[in-house]
Design an enzyme around this catalytic site. Structure first.
Site, PDB file in Angstrom:
ATOM      1  N   TYR A  58      32.957  22.998   9.514  1.00  0.00           N
ATOM      2  CA  TYR A  58      32.155  23.847   8.650  1.00  0.00           C
ATOM      3  C   TYR A  58      33.003  24.486   7.552  1.00  0.00           C
ATOM      4  O   TYR A  58      34.132  24.923   7.789  1.00  0.00           O
ATOM      5  CB  TYR A  58      31.499  24.968   9.464  1.00  0.00           C
TER       6      TYR A  58
ATOM      7  N   LYS B  85      36.726  41.713  40.087  1.00  0.00           N
ATOM      8  CA  LYS B  85      35.638  42.011  39.152  1.00  0.00           C
ATOM      9  C   LYS B  85      35.625  40.979  38.031  1.00  0.00           C
ATOM     10  O   LYS B  85      36.574  40.216  37.853  1.00  0.00           O
ATOM     11  CB  LYS B  85      35.801  43.418  38.584  1.00  0.00           C
TER      12      LYS B  85
END
Length: 823
Positions: A718, A492
């Site tokens: 940043y 999965k």
């Protein structure tokens, strides 16, 4: 190889049980002829001339596939017992142990040939040295060598039985992981020349101390005429005085060959002193491992008496060895099997088997260069290659090279080109699409250019998936199971981020019993791609039931509402005995039938024939944390109680399963009929001791896009969250949080690995980039960067980010290209 069954029987000391037409002891001319040996029931190369050895282990037994092999035309089998209902249907040679028999056969076969054989062992460098020796000695010898890294108890005999009458030099590597293994390999290889590479830490766990490890490895050289090795007092203490040595050193001038090293741009100058003379050679490497491997090859050339000029010319052409078969996404819905560094007959057989195990499309194409060093004359070689192509049901052959072009008529649907450049010029006319393509060429043909043309173009960040490691981890957990316990493997979440189809295909190749996915679309994707294993959908939505039925998936049913909805659709479609899986809630309190609605569940199931309860399952909440062992045991007890009630009331015997990966290790007594393997397959365990025994599967890599130097006081990224307190060298790497790297891993909490050294991530992780401090690391733009793998591990990242490895793995974006490879 051409041997009769009559010849083989006394070698193996086997009892025979053969059909009269296959074996007639009174007339040797009627005896069946053997032209190949196989241990892989899945290989399309098995045929009437194959002698199949039915190997068996703790969790596999090839005897189970003999009936299928008989149907495909195989008639000779070495077995420990004749499977039920097969007596009289083939020729069986019955032995006590089939692996021992394979090794006895290889030892006998090796004894039929008398030519020099180089035997290589050590902890590191065996395969590279073998491939380089093949390159260096190839112009002068017909060489038989171990394909890939076939150096194990099974790999060595398969390598040895590939010898033919035209070979005049052998190069075999031998790998061991514990004591009492090397003597068996020595009997099969029988090296006349020994070569001991670096002794490192690989497989240390199999030996009580370094001395035991060295002593075991040296058993390969018990009967060699000469042992080539690095002069080392520790090793020399264990070498028998009967063994003649030829030693080298960069420090000890008493060695037979003394070597000085000088770095020069991207090369290394080796100053060689031998027999009182001196000469220089240049090799195109600067790392210590490659230099040592090159020196080992140099020693062999010196022993063989090559001139200094020839040694210098050939060693200057050494190249990085790619030891992996890679699976890549190609243009126009193609899958590429990249084996673009070698072209010989034995490795072609291996590559074709790998192609079959990984094919996503029915159409199969092989791009093949001229084949070298087969030991066969050209006519016979290409006849055999043609038979391989036919047996593997290849739809199209593209040959590149003057020799294969001359034998074009031996192949169906074949087009040829004189060289790679001619292929590139015609590329647009070849119409590649919806096919699996094996690209296999000798290095001189530069098939990496073909890979570049065919490969899907993505950015430079890749997640490399080691299929060998998946196989290792699968077998590790299989070894914990009872022989009768079935195995479901969870694929999965796109195979926990590693790739769904490719891993599912490998698991199908390993004959696991079930695959598990979370949602129907994951299962539909696998079925559409050709996966035939039964697939359970663990969290099906009622809106997906129609699609589940249409694609032959098997739903987990966990509520009365869901059951009634599925039964309504099943009755409308007039289904009978459609497989479903009943989920019981035993304490997880996530999904599942609770005890108070078991009676109603029984009543509903008793009244219908549309569905069949294929399995009953539950999920443990604390199998990974033994502080909650009592709770886990209470879950197991509740599962026993409720599943037994269902089975008795419905008079059924379904598969029962409750254990996940951690449960397999911590609660072996609760294996029931099947277990579910998840994160452990991908090399992750929360048990530190168990983690040491698993192999890393996924390595996330990128490159350095740019390097800049900044002075103290300048900031990076940043928000100026990093300000340099001293001059620094900053590398920008094209991977960010859009690729799945948590922003929390930035600002010096996390690191990447450059040139095997830690480089802390500085500043905030950006959407598509991150920056790392590479001060003190000798690196350049374009160099590879490891984001996670061996260092840092996903466990380390998860611990630092206060999360679990599942989140790290499943968070890697689909825009990151997955590259699958096999060593």
């Amino acid at each position: 190889m051409t041997l009769s069954i009559q010849t083989i029987v006394p070698i193996l000391q086997a009892q025979t049980n053969c059909v009269q037409e296959d074996y007639d002891s009174s007339d040797s001319e009627q005896a069946k002829q053997i032209d190949s040996v196989s241990i892989d029931s899945r290989s399309l190369q098995n045929g009437p001339g194959t002698l199949f050895f039915a190997l068996a282990g703790p969790n596999y037994d090839a005897h189970s596939y003999i009936a299928n092999l008989i149907d495909t035309g195989v008639r000779q089998f070495v077995v420990s017992h004749i499977p039920q209902n097969l007596e009289g249907k083939a020729c069986f040679l019955i032995v006590g142990n089939t692996l021992d028999a394979l090794q006895q056969f290889a030892a006998y076969y090796r004894g039929l040939f008398d030519f020099p054989v180089i035997g290589i062992t050590g902890s590191n460098g065996k395969t590279i040295v073998k491939e380089w020796l093949n390159f260096l000695l190839g112009p002068d010898y017909n060489i038989i060598r171990s394909p890939k890294s076939y150096n194990s108890q099974v790999g060595v005999p398969l390598s040895v039985v590939s010898i033919n009458e035209n070979h005049n030099l052998g190069i075999f590597e031998a790998g061991i992981s514990t004591v009492n293994e090397m003597a068996k390999l020595e009997l099969m290889i029988r090296p006349t020349i020994g070569l001991l590479t670096n002794i490192g830490t690989a497989h240390d766990e199999g030996f009580s101390n370094l001395g035991e490890k060295i002593r075991e490895k040296l058993k390969l050289f018990a009967h060699t005429e000469l042992l080539i090795c690095h002069k080392n007092k520790t090793v020399e203490a264990f070498i028998s005085q009967k063994v003649k040595t030829f030693t080298w050193s960069c420090k000890d001038e008493s060695a037979d060959v003394f070597i000085g090293k000088t770095a020069s741009v991207d090369k290394t100058l080796l100053n060689v002193r031998h027999h009182g003379g001196k000469f220089d050679i240049r090799i195109p490497f600067q790392d210590d491992a490659s230099i040592e491997n090159a020196i080992q090859c140099l020693m062999v050339l010196l022993h063989f008496g090559y001139s200094h000029e020839t040694i210098e010319q050939r060693m200057a052409l050494l190249y990085p060895v790619e030891m992996r078969l890679k699976v890549k996404n190609g243009i126009n819905n193609t899958t590429l099997i990249d084996d673009s560094y070698s072209s010989d007959f034995q490795s072609l057989k291996i590559a074709l088997d790998f192609l079959e195990s990984q094919k996503q499309y029915k159409k199969k194409t092989v791009i093949l260069s001229d084949i070298f060093q087969s030991g066969l004359d050209t006519e016979e070689l290409y006849s055999r290659v043609s038979q391989l192509i036919i047996s593997n049901k290849i739809h199209r052959v593209i040959g590149i090279g003057e020799t294969i072009s001359a034998y074009k008529n031996k192949f169906v649907n074949c087009v040829t080109f004189k060289d790679t450049e001619a292929f590139a010029e015609a590329f647009d006319t070849l119409a590649f699409g919806n096919e699996t393509i094996l690209i296999k060429g000798a290095r001189t043909f530069e098939f990496e250019k073909i890979v570049l043309l065919l490969e899907e173009k993505t950015h430079e960040t890749v997640l490399e998936i080691n299929l060998n490691a998946i196989s290792h981890n699968l077998n590790f957990f299989k070894s914990k199971l009872n022989p009768e316990t079935k195995l479901m493997v969870m694929v999965k979440a796109f195979g926990y981020g590693n790739g769904g189809f490719e891993i599912a295909k490998l698991l199908e190749h390993h004959h696991v019993d079930y695959l598990g996915v979370a949602f129907a679309d994951e299962g539909i994707s696998l079925k559409s791609a050709g996966i035939k294993l039964p697939i359970m959908v663990l969290n099906p939505e009622t809106t997906s039931f129609q699609s589940i039925i249409q694609h032959g998936l098997e739903p987990e049913i966990y509520s009365l509402k869901g059951l009634k909805s599925f039964l309504q659709i099943a009755k409308q479609r007039k289904l009978e005995q459609f497989p479903i899986h009943i989920k019981i809630d035993t304490g997880m309190h996530r999904l599942g039938f609770e005890e108070n609605n078991i009676d109603e569940l029984i009543a509903i199931l008793n009244e219908n024939k549309s569905v069949k309860v294929k399995s009953i399952l539950s999920h443990m909440a604390t199998s990974d944390d033994l502080r909650f062992k009592d709770f886990a045991l209470s879950q197991i007890a509740r599962f026993e109680k409720l599943s037994s009630k269902l089975m008795q009331a419905l008079q059924i015997s379904p598969i029962r399963h409750i254990l996940n990966t951690s449960g397999i290790t911590n609660f072996r007594e609760a294996q029931y009929d099947m277990v579910r393997l998840g994160i452990g397959l991908y090399g992750v365990s929360n048990d530190p001791e168990e983690q040491k025994k698993l192999e890393n599967v996924g390595t996330l890599k990128s490159v350095i896009s740019q390097i800049r130097s900044i002075p103290a006081g300048d900031s990076v990224g940043y928000g100026r969250r990093f300000i340099a307190d001293k001059p620094a060298k900053i590398a920008t790497i094209p991977i960010g949080y859009a690729d799945g790297i948590s922003r929390g891993w930035g600002n010096e909490k996390g690191f990447v690995t450059v040139k095997n050294k830690k480089a802390p991530i500085v500043g905030s992780v950006c959407m598509d980039m991150l920056m790392a401090d590479v001060s003190g690391i000798s690196c350049k733009e374009g160099d590879r960067v490891v984001i996670f793998g061996e260092s840092p591990t996903v466990n380390e990242m998860a611990a630092a980010l206060d999360t679990i490895p599942y989140e790290i793995l499943t968070g890697i974006s689909q825009r990151v290209k997955r590259v699958f490879y096999r060593e």
